[in-house]
Design an enzyme around this catalytic site. Structure first.
Site, short mmCIF file in Angstrom:
data_model
loop_
_atom_site.label_atom_id
_atom_site.label_comp_id
_atom_site.label_asym_id
_atom_site.label_seq_id
_atom_site.Cartn_x
_atom_site.Cartn_y
_atom_site.Cartn_z
N GLY A 191 0.83 -1.21 0.00
CA GLY A 191 0.00 0.00 0.00
C GLY A 191 0.86 1.26 0.00
N GLY A 192 2.02 1.15 -0.63
CA GLY A 192 3.00 2.25 -0.60
C GLY A 192 2.62 3.46 -1.41
CB VAL B 269 -0.71 5.52 5.53
CG1 VAL B 269 0.31 5.34 6.64
CG2 VAL B 269 -2.08 5.86 6.13
N GLY B 270 1.01 5.39 2.86
CA GLY B 270 2.23 4.95 2.18
C GLY B 270 3.00 6.12 1.56
CE1 TYR C 285 -10.68 -0.95 6.44
CE2 TYR C 285 -11.55 -0.25 8.57
CZ TYR C 285 -10.55 -0.22 7.61
OH TYR C 285 -9.43 0.54 7.83
CG HIS D 99 -11.78 8.14 5.29
ND1 HIS D 99 -10.71 7.52 4.70
CD2 HIS D 99 -12.41 7.17 5.99
CE1 HIS D 99 -10.68 6.24 5.04
NE2 HIS D 99 -11.69 6.00 5.82
CE LYS E 22 -20.10 16.61 0.55
NZ LYS E 22 -20.94 16.41 1.71
NE ARG F 179 -16.02 9.80 12.97
CZ ARG F 179 -17.16 9.52 13.60
NH1 ARG F 179 -17.29 9.81 14.89
NH2 ARG F 179 -18.17 8.97 12.97
#
Ligand SMILES: NC(=O)c1ccc[n+]([C@@H]2O[C@H](COP(=O)([O-])OP(=O)(O)OC[C@H]3O[C@@H](n4cnc5c(N)ncnc54)[C@H](OP(=O)(O)O)[C@@H]3O)[C@@H](O)[C@H]2O)c1
Length: 313
Positions: free
Chosen positions: A4-5, A9-10, A135, A178, A186, A207
């Protein structure tokens, strides 16, 4: 080897690993994988990757990821794709005698009905929120696997639990992304069309957001300094929790948006809160400093606007 690089995050880890002296001493070679290098759901492709790179350490980020609405729509795929990726990576990590694997869970996999703040001991204490059970259960099983591999084969497999991550290279899709990247998109569109900003939900849910570049520094710390199979929550403190309304206004302000803001309460709010304790992190890494939320939002919105044409939307 970072799976997932190429994701949110990657990409932050890659930036850190490439920064002089930050994470890349001379005796290390970092490999960042995307799905184009091999589909981790496919055991044959995963074996080919392990043969090619012979990793000594793995940061396993690859996952099928999405926001509330995507999670509600594709529960089967969230379960099957994530279980397959995790199982393939850990099976081969054991076979190839990888010295350490750090996998990535999420605070949204915790029980829906729980006491707050949640901590690392509570992951399996009840069903997750129904909106993301595909998930959540897939991710929870990584923790089960880590302990089983440690007990039976002595493997050093562990996991981290970030709260909501945001930063450059995120998925800015309004439907599937997210909350923060969706809001950035938006605001950008509302600005272009001279329309008010419509925020989905009441704006009241709370959050804890973590900047991807802070998370990247913490991943490197876990890889080098954290030696337990038990997961560790990587989050800002409970005092730094923000409601969605504040998050939306912070994004609007960073982007210079001066139009009106409307809350569409007919859309789902998701979980009201999932406040996490970062006491374990603070005890083990007391000197770590998080980037202030408004500064990280400003960096991210600038990246999004500068890269609008090519950003994932
Ligand atoms: N984003 C958050 O708020 C958040 C919060 C808590 C935990 N996490 C966890 O953090 C980790 C990284 O998330 P992220 O937000 O960086 O995700 P992301 O931006 O969606 O990136 C996902 C990465 O996984 C790769 N990938 C997806 N399916 C794959 C497959 N079948 N085979 C190989 N690679 C595949 C993608 O490769 P391509 O680029 O080639 O598609 C991409 O590099 C995940 O484990 C996620 O569950 C994220």
């Amino acid at each position: 080897m970072v799976t997932g690089g190429t994701g949110l995050v990657g990409s932050a880890l890659k930036k850190l690993a490439q920064a002089d002296g930050a994470a890349n001493p001379a005796d290390e070679r970092w490999v960042f994988l995307s799905s184009k290098d091999g589909d981790l759901r496919d055991p044959v492709a995963v074996r080919t990757l392990f043969e090619r790179h012979r990793p000594t350490h793995i940061i396993h980020l690859a996952a099928m990821v999405g926001g509330l609405f995507k999670n509600m729509k594709y529960k089967v795929e969230f379960w099957r794709d994530n279980v397959a990726m995790n199982d393939n990576v850990l099976t081969l990590a054991k076979e190839y005698k990888v010295r350490k694997v750090v996998s990535c869970l999420s605070t949204c996999i915790f029980p829906d009905k729980t006491s707050y703040p949640i901590d690392e001991t509570m992951i399996h204490n009840g069903p997750p929120h129904p909106s993301n059970e595909g998930y959540a259960y897939a991710k929870r099983m990584v923790d089960v696997q880590n302990r089983a591999y440690a007990e039976e084969y002595g493997c050093a497999f562990t996991s981290v639990i970030p709260t909501n991550v945001f930063g450059p290279h995120d998925n800015y899709s309004i439907e599937d992304g997210h909350v923060l990247p969706g809001l950035m998109h938006k605001v950008h569109l509302a600005q272009q069309r001279s329309e008010p900003l419509t925020v989905w939900g009441t704006g009241r849910p709370l959050r804890q957001f973590i900047f991807s570049e802070d998370l990247a520094r913490l991943f490197v710390w876990v890889l080098r300094e954290y030696h337990s199979v038990e997961p560790i929550i990587l989050s800002v403190g409970e005092d730094d929790e923000v409601d969605i309304k504040t998050a939306a206004l912070t994004v609007a302000s960073a982007m210079g948006f001066t139009g009106g803001v409307v809350f569409d309460a007919t859309k789902s709010d998701g979980q009201y809160k999932k406040t996490a304790s970062n006491a374990k992190l603070r005890a083990l890494n007391p000197s770590f400093r998080f980037t202030p939320f408004a500064d990280a939002v400003a960096i991210t919105t600038k990246w999004f606007v500068d890269n609008y044409a090519t950003a994932r939307k």
